[in-house]
Write a protein that holds these residues in place. Sequence first.
Motif, PDB file in Angstrom:
ATOM      1  N   LEU A 141       0.862  -1.173   0.000  1.00 39.25           N
ATOM      2  CA  LEU A 141       0.000   0.000   0.000  1.00 39.25           C
ATOM      3  C   LEU A 141       0.898   1.221   0.000  1.00 39.25           C
ATOM      4  N   TYR A 142       0.750   2.061  -1.011  1.00 40.24           N
ATOM      5  CA  TYR A 142       1.544   3.275  -1.106  1.00 40.24           C
ATOM      6  C   TYR A 142       0.653   4.472  -0.819  1.00 40.24           C
ATOM      7  N   ILE A 143       1.090   5.302   0.099  1.00 40.98           N
ATOM      8  CA  ILE A 143       0.365   6.524   0.434  1.00 40.98           C
ATOM      9  C   ILE A 143       1.322   7.685   0.218  1.00 40.98           C
ATOM     10  N   HIS A 144       0.874   8.652  -0.540  1.00 41.79           N
ATOM     11  CA  HIS A 144       1.705   9.823  -0.817  1.00 41.79           C
ATOM     12  C   HIS A 144       1.139  11.001  -0.037  1.00 41.79           C
ATOM     13  N   PHE A 145       1.926  11.539   0.880  1.00 42.74           N
ATOM     14  CA  PHE A 145       1.525  12.699   1.664  1.00 42.74           C
ATOM     15  C   PHE A 145       2.303  13.917   1.186  1.00 42.74           C
ATOM     16  N   THR A 146       1.612  15.006   1.019  1.00 40.90           N
ATOM     17  CA  THR A 146       2.264  16.280   0.758  1.00 40.90           C
ATOM     18  C   THR A 146       1.842  17.217   1.874  1.00 40.90           C
ATOM     19  N   VAL A 147       2.778  17.536   2.747  1.00 42.80           N
ATOM     20  CA  VAL A 147       2.479  18.371   3.913  1.00 42.80           C
ATOM     21  C   VAL A 147       3.353  19.609   3.846  1.00 42.80           C
ATOM     22  N   GLU A 148       2.728  20.746   3.954  1.00 45.97           N
ATOM     23  CA  GLU A 148       3.470  21.999   3.976  1.00 45.97           C
ATOM     24  C   GLU A 148       3.299  22.628   5.355  1.00 45.97           C
ATOM     25  N   PHE A 149       4.399  22.749   6.073  1.00 44.35           N
ATOM     26  CA  PHE A 149       4.375  23.346   7.397  1.00 44.35           C
ATOM     27  C   PHE A 149       4.798  24.809   7.301  1.00 44.35           C
ATOM     28  N   PRO A 150       4.147  25.669   8.056  1.00 45.80           N
ATOM     29  CA  PRO A 150       4.566  27.076   8.049  1.00 45.80           C
ATOM     30  C   PRO A 150       5.896  27.235   8.783  1.00 45.80           C
ATOM     31  N   ASP A 151       6.614  28.282   8.443  1.00 44.19           N
ATOM     32  CA  ASP A 151       7.890  28.541   9.112  1.00 44.19           C
ATOM     33  C   ASP A 151       7.677  28.947  10.569  1.00 44.19           C
ATOM     34  N   SER A 152       6.602  29.677  10.825  1.00 44.99           N
ATOM     35  CA  SER A 152       6.320  30.097  12.201  1.00 44.99           C
ATOM     36  C   SER A 152       4.820  30.342  12.349  1.00 44.99           C
ATOM     37  N   LEU A 153       4.370  30.362  13.608  1.00 45.25           N
ATOM     38  CA  LEU A 153       2.965  30.639  13.924  1.00 45.25           C
ATOM     39  C   LEU A 153       2.900  31.749  14.958  1.00 45.25           C
ATOM     40  N   SER A 154       1.893  32.578  14.816  1.00 43.63           N
ATOM     41  CA  SER A 154       1.693  33.615  15.825  1.00 43.63           C
ATOM     42  C   SER A 154       0.971  32.999  17.022  1.00 43.63           C
ATOM     43  N   LEU A 155       0.968  33.689  18.138  1.00 46.09           N
ATOM     44  CA  LEU A 155       0.310  33.184  19.344  1.00 46.09           C
ATOM     45  C   LEU A 155      -1.184  32.942  19.121  1.00 46.09           C
ATOM     46  N   PRO A 156      -1.926  33.846  18.458  1.00 39.66           N
ATOM     47  CA  PRO A 156      -3.346  33.551  18.198  1.00 39.66           C
ATOM     48  C   PRO A 156      -3.548  32.306  17.318  1.00 39.66           C
TER      49      PRO A 156
END
Length: 97
Positions: free
Chosen positions: A13-28
């Motif tokens: 079973l092959y699952i391809h994930f494409t995840v983009e994480f932000p460089d930073s997050l604000s407190l809110p």
Amino acid sequence: MPVYQRPFMKGKLYIHFTVEFPDSLSLPQVQLLEAILPPRPTSQYSDMELDECEETTLHDVNMEEEMRRKQAAQQEAYDEDEEMSGSGGQRVQCAQQ
């Protein structure tokens, strides 16, 4: 994952994930995510929970190469069938009564 019409054979079973994480997050943004997501775990897993885990190894896979290899293996199986069908053996006919 079971193979089609062969429930006891397991395939890949092959699952391809494409995840983009932000460089930073604000407190809110962090507070909003914490409100939406389940609470953070407060403790480590128990021994019983660890015993139920299944360890696996992830490998990088070239999907195009895997598909070519799979098609070549299927073609090879068809070639073997063709070789066997032309064996020229005697045919048996039903006797009439």
